[in-house]
Design a protein around this motif. Structure first.
Motif, PDB file in Angstrom:
ATOM      1  N   PRO A 104       0.849  -1.112   0.025  1.00  0.00           N
ATOM      2  CA  PRO A 104       0.104   0.061  -0.001  1.00  0.00           C
ATOM      3  C   PRO A 104       0.923   1.360   0.029  1.00  0.00           C
ATOM      4  N   PRO A 105       0.357   2.348  -0.509  1.00  0.00           N
ATOM      5  CA  PRO A 105       1.150   3.616  -0.723  1.00  0.00           C
ATOM      6  C   PRO A 105       1.668   4.113   0.558  1.00  0.00           C
ATOM      7  N   GLU A 106       0.888   4.155   1.541  1.00  0.00           N
ATOM      8  CA  GLU A 106       1.320   4.875   2.923  1.00  0.00           C
ATOM      9  C   GLU A 106       2.425   4.057   3.435  1.00  0.00           C
ATOM     10  N   ILE A 107       2.431   2.733   3.374  1.00  0.00           N
ATOM     11  CA  ILE A 107       3.784   1.991   3.741  1.00  0.00           C
ATOM     12  C   ILE A 107       4.930   2.280   2.876  1.00  0.00           C
ATOM     13  N   VAL A 108       4.761   2.305   1.627  1.00  0.00           N
ATOM     14  CA  VAL A 108       5.571   2.590   0.710  1.00  0.00           C
ATOM     15  C   VAL A 108       6.352   3.816   1.140  1.00  0.00           C
ATOM     16  N   ALA A 109       5.326   4.844   1.260  1.00  0.00           N
ATOM     17  CA  ALA A 109       6.109   6.152   1.414  1.00  0.00           C
ATOM     18  C   ALA A 109       6.859   6.322   2.786  1.00  0.00           C
ATOM     19  N   ARG A 110       6.729   5.597   3.827  1.00  0.00           N
ATOM     20  CA  ARG A 110       7.488   5.787   5.088  1.00  0.00           C
ATOM     21  C   ARG A 110       8.242   4.730   5.344  1.00  0.00           C
ATOM     22  N   ALA A 111       8.351   3.506   4.798  1.00  0.00           N
ATOM     23  CA  ALA A 111       9.135   2.517   5.147  1.00  0.00           C
ATOM     24  C   ALA A 111      10.524   2.647   4.805  1.00  0.00           C
TER      25      ALA A 111
END
Length: 318
Positions: free
Chosen positions: A78-85
């Protein structure tokens, strides 16, 4: 089909009703992974490294997304995980040192790209539990979602997501019951040398194609293989589906000799989402419904047997 992976929980007396991480008294837990290894997880994981998109998507679906601290470079959802991980590797390999710097307390991976071969032993030497999963068939995906629920303390959510996926597949099969299967050539890839590739029948993608009321014209092949325009012409599919973009589907129709294939001549060629078909995670059920709408549109018309779809998997967990 029996799920390939088994899981044994130590000292587990109850599952949290709200799907949150299990109480500390329920740990350690021992789970058995795809390599047959007994993996000891001392406490509910708080810093998970998830390698490969499938594992990220499954963890996110069961509510363990906030615990993911690192992924590999080619994960997109998901994009929200990709953005912060953080990142611990990509096409060229993976870094145990980077995982150690993340202070990870669980690593989830599949054997692809030598990830398991190169990392399981080093991670064991530094005391980081590594859980190796394989996702060969649809039932394996369901079993792995339940396994991840127990491995992370999200027991109830893992069971709920797997149950919702199974219910949606069962609903699809029932509402398509009695309709003859559509014979499909599903192209999973091609290269600039004119080679085209199709799915193996005994895979999760083959399973969802059958659930969607389709059957591969190359069913029975024992390996992912190259196919030619002549082979597709001889197979005479009812429909051609390209896992990719509309531009890629259009390009297929302009290949030398492919215009003589009946499905191409009729215009029965469509693009379908690679992410929903080729990443073995919760969204494969959405892929099955996507395929079914293309293959059996009358069943989805007003008043059709499949017109009322059950809840999406993304709403099943906590």
């Amino acid at each position: 089909m029996a799920v390939l992976l088994a899981l044994t929980a130590l000292a587990v007396s109850a599952t949290p009703a709200n799907g949150a991480a299990a109480a500390q008294s329920e740990w350690p837990r021992v789970v058995t992974d795809a390599l047959g290894r007994a993996v000891v997880i001392p406490a509910a994981p708080r810093r998970i490294v998830a390698i490969f998109s499938s594992n990220v998507e499954m963890l996110a679906a069961i509510g363990a997304g906030p615990e993911i601290v690192a992924i590999e470079a080619w994960t997109r959802y998901p994009p929200e995980i990709v953005a912060r991980a953080g990142r611990v590797g990509g096409r060229l390999g993976f870094s145990v040192e980077a995982i150690a710097r993340m202070d990870a307390d669980l690593v989830v991976m599949t054997p692809a790209r030598q990830a398991a071969a190169g990392m399981v032993d080093p991670l064991g030497r530094i005391g980081v539990p590594a859980l190796v999963l394989t996702h060969r068939r649809l039932d394996d995906i369901l079993g792995n979602i339940r396994l991840l629920g127990r491995a992370t303390g999200h027991d109830a959510d893992g069971d709920a997501v797997a149950a919702a996926m199974a219910a949606r597949i069962d609903h699809l099969r029932r509402c398509l019951s009695g309709r003859p299967p559509v014979r499909v050539y599903l192209e999973t890839g091609s290269d600039d040398r004119g080679a085209a590739f199709t799915l193996r029948d005994d895979t999760y993608t083959g399973d969802i194609l059958r659930a969607a009321g389709g059957v591969s014209v190359f069913a029975g092949r024992d390996r992912l293989g190259r196919v030619s325009g002549e082979a597709v012409w001889q197979a005479d599919p009812d429909m051609i589906l390209v896992a990719g973009t509309p531009a890629q589907a259009q390009a297929l129709t302009t290949r030398p000799g492919w215009g003589g294939i009946n499905a191409v001549a009729r215009g029965d060629v469509a693009a379908v989402s690679r992410a929903l078909l080729l990443i073995p995670g919760p969204r494969v059920v959405d892929g099955a419904w996507m395929l079914a709408r293309l293959l059996h549109p009358a069943a989805f018309a007003a008043g059709g047997a499949c017109a009322a779809a059950p809840q999406s998997v993304e709403g099943a967990g906590g």
